[in-house]
Each structure stands twice: as structure tokens, then as C-alpha cells.
Write an enzyme that holds these catalytic residues in place. Structure first.
Site: not given
Length: 262
Positions: A48, A114, A148
Site C-alpha cells: 500500500e 480504498k 489494508c
């Protein structure tokens, strides 16, 4: 022309420290690591925010940095005849995103923003959250790439589209690494997929420690590979193994049917 494939996907997980808010240094570093891969791989996975580390100061970067990094990914994918995936700070239409790019060797790419911005660090105040999940067809595998904090949310990771691989890129810190290990295994088991997680190493400029633990789990949750050191991990995924498990243990047939409303 239909893409040819052999039912196998060789992936390279690059686990590394990162240079804080220094995109040029990170591109140089990852370029060297990619050049050092001494076997043919189909997919190279970076952590990431691989160009900066997990920065909450996107305005410290030039607005065009995302485009520069994307051009670099295209070049590396073409030179190595391998797809490359990773997320970065990306400025688009007045907003900053933690945007993942999946770049194919021919220069085509797909993106995922994300969904679950990390509120504990204030990411929701600096980056616009995504709303759409992405599933990519590549070399006979359906791949769902996430970022994540998404790992903590099983509904968002749910295998409602019969994909084969869940892939998480991360900056996951040491104090909660037990959750990283447990949740990667759980996502593999409940979705009957290969689950791949690529984390970073080292300490960032705000004092967070990252222990790696980049890993791969099979569709029954068995650990295939894990690492705590700076290295490139190469693993081959086999489509027949997914089909074998799902045909023998038809757990996905019994999943609850529902859709997210927002």
C-alpha cells in the site's frame, strides 16, 4: 484474441521498507528489486502507498505524482511482461485517493479506490473513500484486490462473484499484526480462495513499526508462505486446487444471499 493461460499464476510479493514521502527513491528501489527477480512471474505485488509510505499529508506531493507513478508501473509491467499491482496517493478532480492500480503488460490498467479509509489515523479526512469493488480477470484467475483496512470487513471481502484470489496490499503496523495474520487466514477459509497479503517493513517517520508478515494462504486456510524479512516471495497459485476444494466442499453454495445497499 482470447488470453491463453495454463491454470497457474506465479506471483511475486515484494516486502520492503519504504522511503518516507519520496516517490523517486521508492520507484528506484522497487525498480531494482523487480529487476532482481530471476524467474518469470505473472504478477508483481507492491505494498500500500508504495511510493510514499502511509502518509496523511498528500499535499506534500506534487499533484502529477500519481500520473508519474502510473507511467512507471506501465513501463515496469511492459519490460517484465508481468502485471503489477500496488496502491499510491493519487490526485484526481480535486480529491486525493488511496488508489490501487492493476497494470497489465500491454499497458491496460484497472483501478480500485480504498473503500475503508483508516479513521484511527484520520485517513477519512485526507482521502476520498471508494464505493465500487473491483474483480479482475487475468490469466484465467479472477482476482479481487483490496487495500489494508478493508481486511477487517468480511462483507466487503465476501466472495459473491466466485473470484479465485483475494489480494490485500497494506501498511499494517506491528501492534496489530496478530489481527493481520488471523484475518488473512479467515478470509481465505470463508471465501474458499487464495488469500494474498503484502505488507511493508521498517519504521516510518511518525514512529510506526511494520513487521512484514506478507503471506499466502490456500483456499482451506493453510499457510503457504510468510516472511518477516526484506525479500521477494514467489508463490505459484493453481486454479485446479481451487476447483478441487470447491467441488469437494461446496460451502459457497450455502452462503447467505444479500447485497450491500451503500
Amino acid at each position: 484474441m482470447m488470453e491463453k493461460h495454463n491454470g497457474r499464476l506465479k506471483i511475486a510479493l515484494i516486502q520492503s521498507t519504504l522511503h518516507w514521502e519520496d516517490p523517486y527513491a521508492n520507484r528506484e528501489m522497487f525498480g531494482t528489486k523487480i529487476d532482481q527477480i530471476d524467474e518469470v512471474v505473472d504478477l508483481i505485488i507492491l505494498p500500500e502507498m508504495f511510493t510514499t509510505g502511509f502518509t496523511m499529508s498528500p499535499d506534500n506531493l506534487e499533484k502529477k505524482e500519481g500520473d508519474t507513478a502510473l507511467d512507471w508501473m506501465k513501463k515496469m509491467a511492459a519490460n517484465n511482461n508481468s502485471a503489477i499491482v500496488g496502491s499510491m496517493v493519487f490526485y484526481d478532480n480535486g480529491n486525493n485517493y488511496n488508489r490501487l492500480f492493476f497494470v497489465k503488460p500491454n499497458g491496460e490498467y484497472e483501478t480500485y479506490d480504498k473503500r475503508h479509509t483508516f479513521t484511527l489515523a484520520g485517513e477519512h479526512e485526507k482521502y476520498t473513500a471508494g464505493t465500487e469493488r473491483l474483480v479482475i480477470e487475468y490469466k484465467g484467475f479472477a482476482i479481487c484486490p483490496l487495500v489494508c483496512y478493508d481486511l477487517r470487513f468480511p462483507v466487503w471481502s465476501r466472495n459473491s462473484e466466485n473470484f479465485d484470489v483475494l489480494l490485500y496490499v497494506a501498511n499494517w503496523p506491528a501492534p496489530r499484526i496478530n489481527a493481520w495474520d488471523a484475518l488473512l487466514k479467515a478470509r481465505a477459509i470463508e471465501n474458499m480462495v487464495y488469500c494474498v497479503g503484502v505488507n511493508r517493513l521498517g519504521e516510518d517517520k511518525v514512529g510506526h513499526q511494520y513487521p512484514g508478515h506478507s503471506s499466502v494462504y490456500d483456499p482451506l486456510g493453510e499457510l503457504i508462505s510468510i516472511s518477516e524479512q526484506e525479500e521477494t516471495i514467489i508463490v505459484e497459485l493453481v486454479k485446479d486446487e481451487i476447483d478441487l476444494v470447491r467441488n469437494k466442499l461446496r460451502f459457497l453454495n450455502d452462503r447467505d444471499e444479500f447485497n450491500l445497499l451503500n
